[in-house]
Design a protein around this motif. Structure first.
Motif, short mmCIF file in Angstrom:
data_model
loop_
_atom_site.label_atom_id
_atom_site.label_comp_id
_atom_site.label_asym_id
_atom_site.label_seq_id
_atom_site.Cartn_x
_atom_site.Cartn_y
_atom_site.Cartn_z
N MET A 1 0.83 -1.17 0.00
CA MET A 1 0.00 0.00 0.00
C MET A 1 0.88 1.25 0.00
N ALA A 2 1.97 1.22 0.76
CA ALA A 2 2.85 2.38 0.83
C ALA A 2 3.41 2.72 -0.54
N ILE A 3 3.78 1.71 -1.30
CA ILE A 3 4.33 1.95 -2.64
C ILE A 3 3.26 2.54 -3.54
N ALA A 4 2.05 2.00 -3.46
CA ALA A 4 0.95 2.50 -4.30
C ALA A 4 0.63 3.96 -3.97
N LEU A 5 0.69 4.32 -2.69
CA LEU A 5 0.35 5.68 -2.29
C LEU A 5 1.50 6.67 -2.47
N SER A 6 2.70 6.16 -2.76
CA SER A 6 3.85 7.05 -2.85
C SER A 6 3.91 7.82 -4.16
N GLY A 7 3.09 7.46 -5.12
CA GLY A 7 3.07 8.17 -6.40
C GLY A 7 4.35 7.92 -7.18
N ASP A 8 4.92 8.99 -7.73
CA ASP A 8 6.11 8.88 -8.57
C ASP A 8 7.41 8.96 -7.77
N ARG A 9 7.29 9.11 -6.45
CA ARG A 9 8.50 9.25 -5.65
C ARG A 9 9.30 7.96 -5.62
N ILE A 10 10.61 8.09 -5.55
CA ILE A 10 11.52 6.94 -5.49
C ILE A 10 11.70 6.48 -4.05
N ARG A 11 11.65 7.41 -3.12
CA ARG A 11 11.91 7.12 -1.71
C ARG A 11 10.62 7.19 -0.91
N LEU A 12 10.39 6.21 -0.03
CA LEU A 12 9.23 6.23 0.85
C LEU A 12 9.55 7.04 2.10
N VAL A 13 8.53 7.63 2.68
CA VAL A 13 8.67 8.41 3.91
C VAL A 13 7.73 7.81 4.96
N PRO A 14 7.93 8.13 6.23
CA PRO A 14 7.08 7.55 7.28
C PRO A 14 5.58 7.76 7.03
N ALA A 15 5.19 8.87 6.42
CA ALA A 15 3.77 9.13 6.17
C ALA A 15 3.17 8.13 5.18
N ASP A 16 4.00 7.40 4.43
CA ASP A 16 3.51 6.40 3.49
C ASP A 16 3.06 5.12 4.20
N PHE A 17 3.33 4.99 5.48
CA PHE A 17 2.99 3.78 6.23
C PHE A 17 1.93 4.11 7.27
N PRO A 18 0.65 3.93 6.90
CA PRO A 18 -0.41 4.26 7.85
C PRO A 18 -0.35 3.35 9.07
N LEU A 19 -0.52 3.94 10.22
CA LEU A 19 -0.48 3.20 11.47
C LEU A 19 -1.89 3.07 12.02
N PRO A 20 -2.12 2.08 12.88
CA PRO A 20 -3.45 1.99 13.49
C PRO A 20 -3.72 3.26 14.29
N PRO A 21 -4.99 3.63 14.42
CA PRO A 21 -5.28 4.86 15.15
C PRO A 21 -4.79 4.77 16.59
N ALA A 22 -4.16 5.82 17.01
CA ALA A 22 -3.65 5.88 18.38
C ALA A 22 -4.65 6.63 19.25
N ARG A 23 -4.74 6.20 20.46
CA ARG A 23 -5.57 6.93 21.42
C ARG A 23 -4.67 7.99 22.02
N VAL A 24 -4.91 9.20 21.61
CA VAL A 24 -4.03 10.29 22.00
C VAL A 24 -4.82 11.30 22.82
N ALA A 25 -4.29 11.61 23.97
CA ALA A 25 -4.89 12.66 24.78
C ALA A 25 -4.53 14.00 24.16
N PRO A 26 -5.33 15.02 24.40
CA PRO A 26 -5.00 16.34 23.87
C PRO A 26 -3.58 16.74 24.28
#
Length: 92
Positions: A1-26
């Protein structure tokens, strides 16, 4: 999925790897933000698109592709979810 979402870029970035939703306090002042903004900035629209796509994909996966159930899970109308999915598909 990360490769498919990366478009034409050669290098992947952390944002290309969706993580499970985190329970984050404000965030308190001085805490690490949910989405850190690098010093050189980020592509706001692309980042929002990736986040939205990840949320929709997760809901659809969890419901076995059932759009009504996924929409209910995300507290959206089914037609709104369908429109968002179409919009994201055309943006790809």
């Amino acid at each position: 999925m990360a490769i498919a979402l990366s478009g034409d870029r050669i290098r992947l970035v952390p944002a290309d790897f969706p993580l499970p939703p985190a329970r984050v306090a404000p965030a308190e002042p001085g805490e690490i933000p949910l989405i850190p903004v690098p010093d050189d900035g980020l592509d706001y629209e692309r980042t929002l698109t990736l986040i939205e796509r990840s949320i929709l994909d997760q809901a659809l996966r969890k419901t076995g592709g059932n759009k009504k159930a996924a929409a209910d899970m995300l507290r959206l109308k089914r037609t709104t979810l369908s429109a968002k999915v179409r919009s994201l598909e055309s943006a790809a």
